[in-house]
Design a protein around this motif. Sequence first.
Motif, PDB file in Angstrom:
ATOM      1  N   VAL A  87      29.375  37.253  50.719  1.00 24.95           N
ATOM      2  CA  VAL A  87      30.096  37.291  49.455  1.00 24.95           C
ATOM      3  C   VAL A  87      31.515  36.818  49.732  1.00 24.95           C
ATOM      4  CG1 VAL A  87      31.038  38.804  47.671  1.00 24.95           C
ATOM      5  CG2 VAL A  87      28.673  39.099  48.432  1.00 24.95           C
ATOM      6  N   LEU A  88      31.956  35.828  48.978  1.00 26.02           N
ATOM      7  CA  LEU A  88      33.310  35.276  49.095  1.00 26.02           C
ATOM      8  C   LEU A  88      33.909  35.300  47.702  1.00 26.02           C
ATOM      9  CD1 LEU A  88      35.400  33.962  50.940  1.00 26.02           C
ATOM     10  CD2 LEU A  88      34.318  31.765  50.472  1.00 26.02           C
ATOM     11  N   THR A  89      34.810  36.249  47.468  1.00 20.96           N
ATOM     12  CA  THR A  89      35.264  36.537  46.112  1.00 20.96           C
ATOM     13  C   THR A  89      36.746  36.895  46.064  1.00 20.96           C
ATOM     14  OG1 THR A  89      34.813  37.939  44.168  1.00 20.96           O
ATOM     15  CG2 THR A  89      34.613  38.971  46.328  1.00 20.96           C
ATOM     16  N   THR A  90      37.304  36.835  44.879  1.00 22.82           N
ATOM     17  CA  THR A  90      38.695  37.258  44.686  1.00 22.82           C
ATOM     18  C   THR A  90      38.797  38.771  44.567  1.00 22.82           C
ATOM     19  OG1 THR A  90      38.480  36.987  42.291  1.00 22.82           O
ATOM     20  CG2 THR A  90      39.414  35.131  43.544  1.00 22.82           C
ATOM     21  N   ARG A  91      37.688  39.443  44.400  1.00 21.63           N
ATOM     22  CA  ARG A  91      37.686  40.903  44.218  1.00 21.63           C
ATOM     23  C   ARG A  91      37.862  41.594  45.561  1.00 21.63           C
ATOM     24  NH1 ARG A  91      33.896  42.496  39.329  1.00 21.63           N
ATOM     25  NH2 ARG A  91      35.052  44.388  39.765  1.00 21.63           N
ATOM     26  N   GLY A  92      39.081  42.038  45.830  1.00 18.76           N
ATOM     27  CA  GLY A  92      39.399  42.650  47.112  1.00 18.76           C
ATOM     28  C   GLY A  92      39.389  44.163  47.113  1.00 18.76           C
ATOM     29  N   ASP A  93      38.996  44.786  46.002  1.00 16.20           N
ATOM     30  CA  ASP A  93      39.023  46.246  45.932  1.00 16.20           C
ATOM     31  C   ASP A  93      37.852  46.858  46.706  1.00 16.20           C
ATOM     32  OD1 ASP A  93      36.866  47.134  43.538  1.00 16.20           O
ATOM     33  OD2 ASP A  93      37.634  45.072  43.412  1.00 16.20           O
ATOM     34  N   GLU A  94      38.064  48.062  47.176  1.00 18.42           N
ATOM     35  CA  GLU A  94      37.062  48.734  48.007  1.00 18.42           C
ATOM     36  C   GLU A  94      35.765  49.015  47.254  1.00 18.42           C
ATOM     37  OE1 GLU A  94      35.227  49.703  51.211  1.00 18.42           O
ATOM     38  OE2 GLU A  94      37.279  48.928  51.259  1.00 18.42           O
ATOM     39  N   GLU A  95      35.856  49.292  45.969  1.00 21.55           N
ATOM     40  CA  GLU A  95      34.642  49.559  45.186  1.00 21.55           C
ATOM     41  C   GLU A  95      33.743  48.318  45.127  1.00 21.55           C
ATOM     42  OE1 GLU A  95      33.186  50.863  40.711  1.00 21.55           O
ATOM     43  OE2 GLU A  95      35.297  51.127  41.250  1.00 21.55           O
ATOM     44  N   SER A  96      34.328  47.150  44.889  1.00 26.86           N
ATOM     45  CA  SER A  96      33.543  45.904  44.851  1.00 26.86           C
ATOM     46  C   SER A  96      32.912  45.624  46.207  1.00 26.86           C
ATOM     47  CB  SER A  96      34.429  44.726  44.432  1.00 26.86           C
ATOM     48  OG  SER A  96      34.876  44.890  43.116  1.00 26.86           O
ATOM     49  N   ARG A  97      33.703  45.827  47.262  1.00 28.29           N
ATOM     50  CA  ARG A  97      33.195  45.611  48.624  1.00 28.29           C
ATOM     51  C   ARG A  97      32.011  46.545  48.909  1.00 28.29           C
ATOM     52  NH1 ARG A  97      35.300  43.595  53.284  1.00 28.29           N
ATOM     53  NH2 ARG A  97      37.332  43.323  52.335  1.00 28.29           N
ATOM     54  N   ALA A  98      32.198  47.826  48.621  1.00 25.46           N
ATOM     55  CA  ALA A  98      31.143  48.807  48.894  1.00 25.46           C
ATOM     56  C   ALA A  98      29.885  48.515  48.074  1.00 25.46           C
ATOM     57  CB  ALA A  98      31.657  50.210  48.603  1.00 25.46           C
TER      58      ALA A  98
END
Length: 119
Positions: free
Chosen positions: A77-88
């Motif tokens: 996944v390569l995204t602008t969403r850097g928040d921990e919830e999105s990552r998890a």
Amino acid sequence: LVVDDSPTMRRMIMASLRELRDVEFDQASSGLEAIERLTLAPVDLVLLDLNMPDVHGLEVLRFVRSHDRFRSLPIVVLTTRGDEESRATALGEGATRYLTKPFQPGSLMPEIRSLLGAG
């Protein structure tokens, strides 16, 4: 397979990986197109954006992981969403790696090489 709704970003990703030998790139500009391409031809790795206008990247990820033939397919996944919830969430849904944009072109190569077994 490089999946991103931005043609510029797809070109940047492929340019960052141009040193990979014997690698052919395919592109998809939407989640729906990514699913279509995955079902039509063999793919060794997917670079997947999350934020797309039709089918969200998480839905693509869920689709891929729900089919046995794609269970071991590496998905970055390569995204602008850097928040921990999105990552998890992405990692919990089966993403192999989670990287954020903007990315350093030199940092992408080692990740992809290791996943492709190219050293």
